[in-house]
Design a protein around this motif. Structure first.
Motif, PDB file in Angstrom:
ATOM      1  N   GLY A 110      22.011 -46.415 -36.766  1.00 39.85           N
ATOM      2  CA  GLY A 110      21.508 -47.423 -35.480  1.00 39.85           C
ATOM      3  C   GLY A 110      23.314 -48.535 -35.292  1.00 39.85           C
ATOM      4  O   GLY A 110      23.066 -48.801 -34.660  1.00 39.85           O
ATOM      5  N   LYS A 111      24.459 -47.364 -36.051  1.00 40.88           N
ATOM      6  CA  LYS A 111      25.506 -48.753 -35.901  1.00 40.88           C
ATOM      7  C   LYS A 111      26.741 -47.931 -35.123  1.00 40.88           C
ATOM      8  O   LYS A 111      26.639 -46.666 -35.301  1.00 40.88           O
ATOM      9  CB  LYS A 111      26.149 -48.319 -37.243  1.00 40.88           C
ATOM     10  N   VAL A 112      26.762 -48.867 -34.418  1.00 47.50           N
ATOM     11  CA  VAL A 112      28.087 -47.501 -33.915  1.00 47.50           C
ATOM     12  C   VAL A 112      29.394 -47.414 -34.870  1.00 47.50           C
ATOM     13  O   VAL A 112      29.879 -48.010 -35.300  1.00 47.50           O
ATOM     14  CB  VAL A 112      28.274 -49.649 -33.137  1.00 47.50           C
ATOM     15  N   GLN A 113      29.531 -47.037 -34.098  1.00 44.15           N
ATOM     16  CA  GLN A 113      30.748 -45.907 -34.533  1.00 44.15           C
ATOM     17  C   GLN A 113      31.908 -46.256 -34.286  1.00 44.15           C
ATOM     18  O   GLN A 113      32.238 -46.449 -32.851  1.00 44.15           O
ATOM     19  CB  GLN A 113      30.222 -44.257 -34.564  1.00 44.15           C
ATOM     20  N   LYS A 114      32.921 -46.555 -34.629  1.00 42.93           N
ATOM     21  CA  LYS A 114      34.485 -46.249 -34.590  1.00 42.93           C
ATOM     22  C   LYS A 114      35.111 -45.171 -33.421  1.00 42.93           C
ATOM     23  O   LYS A 114      35.680 -44.201 -34.766  1.00 42.93           O
ATOM     24  CB  LYS A 114      35.114 -47.094 -35.207  1.00 42.93           C
ATOM     25  N   SER A 115      34.747 -45.244 -32.454  1.00 46.69           N
ATOM     26  CA  SER A 115      35.854 -43.593 -31.809  1.00 46.69           C
ATOM     27  C   SER A 115      36.183 -43.571 -31.117  1.00 46.69           C
ATOM     28  O   SER A 115      36.597 -42.661 -30.497  1.00 46.69           O
ATOM     29  CB  SER A 115      34.230 -43.364 -31.506  1.00 46.69           C
ATOM     30  N   VAL A 116      37.277 -44.730 -30.963  1.00 42.83           N
ATOM     31  CA  VAL A 116      37.933 -45.173 -29.956  1.00 42.83           C
ATOM     32  C   VAL A 116      39.589 -45.426 -30.559  1.00 42.83           C
ATOM     33  O   VAL A 116      39.670 -46.113 -31.725  1.00 42.83           O
ATOM     34  CB  VAL A 116      37.662 -46.165 -28.787  1.00 42.83           C
ATOM     35  N   ARG A 117      40.588 -44.283 -30.643  1.00 48.06           N
ATOM     36  CA  ARG A 117      41.673 -44.731 -31.144  1.00 48.06           C
ATOM     37  C   ARG A 117      43.072 -44.643 -29.751  1.00 48.06           C
ATOM     38  O   ARG A 117      42.934 -45.184 -28.759  1.00 48.06           O
ATOM     39  CB  ARG A 117      42.045 -43.821 -32.308  1.00 48.06           C
ATOM     40  N   GLY A 118      43.836 -45.535 -30.482  1.00 52.71           N
ATOM     41  CA  GLY A 118      45.219 -45.289 -29.280  1.00 52.71           C
ATOM     42  C   GLY A 118      46.153 -43.589 -30.036  1.00 52.71           C
ATOM     43  O   GLY A 118      45.976 -43.089 -31.064  1.00 52.71           O
ATOM     44  N   PHE A 119      47.107 -43.774 -29.185  1.00 52.40           N
ATOM     45  CA  PHE A 119      47.736 -42.341 -29.883  1.00 52.40           C
ATOM     46  C   PHE A 119      48.309 -43.227 -30.103  1.00 52.40           C
ATOM     47  O   PHE A 119      49.303 -43.525 -30.512  1.00 52.40           O
ATOM     48  CB  PHE A 119      48.310 -42.326 -27.873  1.00 52.40           C
ATOM     49  N   PRO A 120      48.698 -41.781 -30.743  1.00 56.63           N
ATOM     50  CA  PRO A 120      49.718 -41.307 -32.513  1.00 56.63           C
ATOM     51  C   PRO A 120      50.920 -41.521 -31.881  1.00 56.63           C
ATOM     52  O   PRO A 120      51.878 -41.185 -30.587  1.00 56.63           O
ATOM     53  CB  PRO A 120      49.537 -40.162 -33.279  1.00 56.63           C
ATOM     54  N   THR A 121      51.373 -42.604 -32.799  1.00 59.65           N
ATOM     55  CA  THR A 121      53.011 -43.123 -32.904  1.00 59.65           C
ATOM     56  C   THR A 121      53.229 -42.732 -34.825  1.00 59.65           C
ATOM     57  O   THR A 121      52.357 -42.850 -35.266  1.00 59.65           O
ATOM     58  CB  THR A 121      52.763 -44.795 -31.943  1.00 59.65           C
ATOM     59  N   PHE A 122      54.468 -43.205 -34.152  1.00 60.00           N
ATOM     60  CA  PHE A 122      55.094 -42.813 -35.687  1.00 60.00           C
ATOM     61  C   PHE A 122      54.696 -43.865 -36.564  1.00 60.00           C
ATOM     62  O   PHE A 122      54.055 -43.745 -38.024  1.00 60.00           O
ATOM     63  CB  PHE A 122      56.172 -42.866 -35.744  1.00 60.00           C
ATOM     64  N   PRO A 123      55.132 -45.106 -36.248  1.00 56.03           N
ATOM     65  CA  PRO A 123      54.482 -46.276 -37.177  1.00 56.03           C
ATOM     66  C   PRO A 123      53.182 -46.632 -37.092  1.00 56.03           C
ATOM     67  O   PRO A 123      52.482 -46.441 -38.654  1.00 56.03           O
ATOM     68  CB  PRO A 123      55.238 -47.855 -36.632  1.00 56.03           C
ATOM     69  N   GLY A 124      52.183 -46.190 -36.186  1.00 58.80           N
ATOM     70  CA  GLY A 124      51.069 -45.941 -36.043  1.00 58.80           C
ATOM     71  C   GLY A 124      50.212 -45.286 -37.535  1.00 58.80           C
ATOM     72  O   GLY A 124      49.066 -45.048 -37.822  1.00 58.80           O
ATOM     73  N   VAL A 125      50.258 -44.080 -37.070  1.00 58.13           N
ATOM     74  CA  VAL A 125      50.468 -43.181 -37.921  1.00 58.13           C
ATOM     75  C   VAL A 125      51.309 -43.493 -39.973  1.00 58.13           C
ATOM     76  O   VAL A 125      50.636 -43.410 -40.595  1.00 58.13           O
ATOM     77  CB  VAL A 125      51.232 -41.833 -37.564  1.00 58.13           C
ATOM     78  N   PHE A 126      52.747 -43.882 -40.143  1.00 52.65           N
ATOM     79  CA  PHE A 126      52.539 -43.547 -41.150  1.00 52.65           C
ATOM     80  C   PHE A 126      52.085 -45.166 -41.592  1.00 52.65           C
ATOM     81  O   PHE A 126      51.933 -45.539 -43.168  1.00 52.65           O
ATOM     82  CB  PHE A 126      53.724 -44.455 -40.848  1.00 52.65           C
ATOM     83  N   ARG A 127      50.960 -45.924 -40.753  1.00 52.68           N
ATOM     84  CA  ARG A 127      50.464 -47.123 -41.379  1.00 52.68           C
ATOM     85  C   ARG A 127      49.255 -47.029 -41.919  1.00 52.68           C
ATOM     86  O   ARG A 127      48.106 -47.457 -42.976  1.00 52.68           O
ATOM     87  CB  ARG A 127      49.877 -48.604 -40.653  1.00 52.68           C
ATOM     88  N   ASP A 128      49.038 -45.923 -41.434  1.00 57.00           N
ATOM     89  CA  ASP A 128      47.369 -45.094 -41.736  1.00 57.00           C
ATOM     90  C   ASP A 128      47.376 -44.615 -42.694  1.00 57.00           C
ATOM     91  O   ASP A 128      46.522 -44.813 -43.625  1.00 57.00           O
ATOM     92  CB  ASP A 128      46.683 -44.678 -40.533  1.00 57.00           C
TER      93      ASP A 128
END
Length: 280
Positions: A121-139
């Motif tokens: 019954g919980k909302v799934q986190k299903s939206v992401r931004g487009f991959p970027t180098f900084p974003g992916v490294f932080r991830d």
């Protein structure tokens, strides 16, 4: 007309429930359902032929992967609205029509995503931004990033860079703006990042994606990919590298080897060993 496109691999029971929910809550639009079965061995094909003979069934005889499977369905689809739908989903209300209504009035948007609700019954986190180098490294380091979009408000409608491919409702004219609407997915991304690549190309062409919480679907998540988890971990990381190779321009391309090493190292840890990834 709405074309519902489903790629199935060994999820007979989930697929049966999905198809039953579509028949239970059909849109007011004319609808066609096209299922591509990727050489399932669990009786999926026999179930469709027996219980849903009106469905268009495509059996390529091999596991073509998700991108190629969808392209086979797109090639036969006739709808103005084209929905790529995972077989591990179930509708509980008229959300198919609600999504069409939403995209119809959002004339500057090429695609629509909706709320995904887990079996709990919980909302799934299903939206992401487009991959970027900084974003992916932080991830990869477990830090907050614009890639994961942790602050996205799932209770409010608005632009959404790239919702999960579980439910993506496309406007045919938007697909025509970025290539062949009969084969919109780049098959160099056989399982993962094919929808990310397509949504990126659409956004760059002026057809971004919209999200609406007014419509929802229950998502059981990973019914197919969990059957071959190690392979899918590696395929996901390899496809991320392919995405960066395709979409990175200018001096930033010098960082591609570093991104590849980091991504493959993460795959090695997550999968607890090496795997070649998807093999048709």
């Amino acid at each position: 007309m709405l074309s519902v496109l489903i790629v199935n691999w060994n999820t007979k029971d989930r697929l049966r429930a999905c198809l039953a929910s579509i028949h239970r809550f059909p849109p007011t639009e004319t609808i066609e359902v096209i299922v591509v079965d990727n050489a399932s061995t669990d009786g999926s094909v026999e179930m469709i032929r027996t219980e849903y003979p009106s469905i268009t069934l495509i059996c390529p005889k091999i596991n073509t992967g998700y991108a190629r499977g969808n392209n086979l369905a797109f090639a036969q689809a006739k709808g103005e609205w084209l929905l790529t739908l995972n077989p591990d989903t179930e509708f509980e209300d008229g959300s198919l029509q609600l999504a069409i209504n939403e995209l119809r009035v959002k004339t500057s948007y090429g695609c629509c995503g909706i709320r995904l609700i887990g079996p709990d019954g919980k909302v799934q986190k299903s939206v992401r931004g487009f991959p970027t180098f900084p974003g992916v490294f932080r991830d990869l380091l477990g830090l907050r990033s614009d890639y994961r979009m942790q602050s996205f408000d799932y209770s409010s409608p608005g632009p959404a860079p790239q919702p999960m491919g579980t439910f993506l409702l496309f406007r045919r004219s938007a697909l025509e703006a970025v290539g062949d609407p009969k084969a919109p997915f780049d098959e160099a991304f056989p399982i993962f990042f094919n929808e990310v690549d397509l949504l990126k190309r659409m956004a760059d062409a002026g057809w971004p994606c919209w999200y609406t919480p007014a419509a929802h679907v229950v998502h059981h998540h990973g019914a197919s990919t969990s059957q071959v988890k190690r392979s899918m971990v590696w395929e996901s990381h390899k496809s991320l590298v392919r995405y960066f190779v395709k979409h990175t321009r200018g001096p930033s391309r010098m960082l591609l080897p570093l991104v590849a090493v980091a991504s493959y190292a993460a795959a090695l840890v997550r999968a607890k060993g090496y795997d070649a990834g998807f093999r048709p």
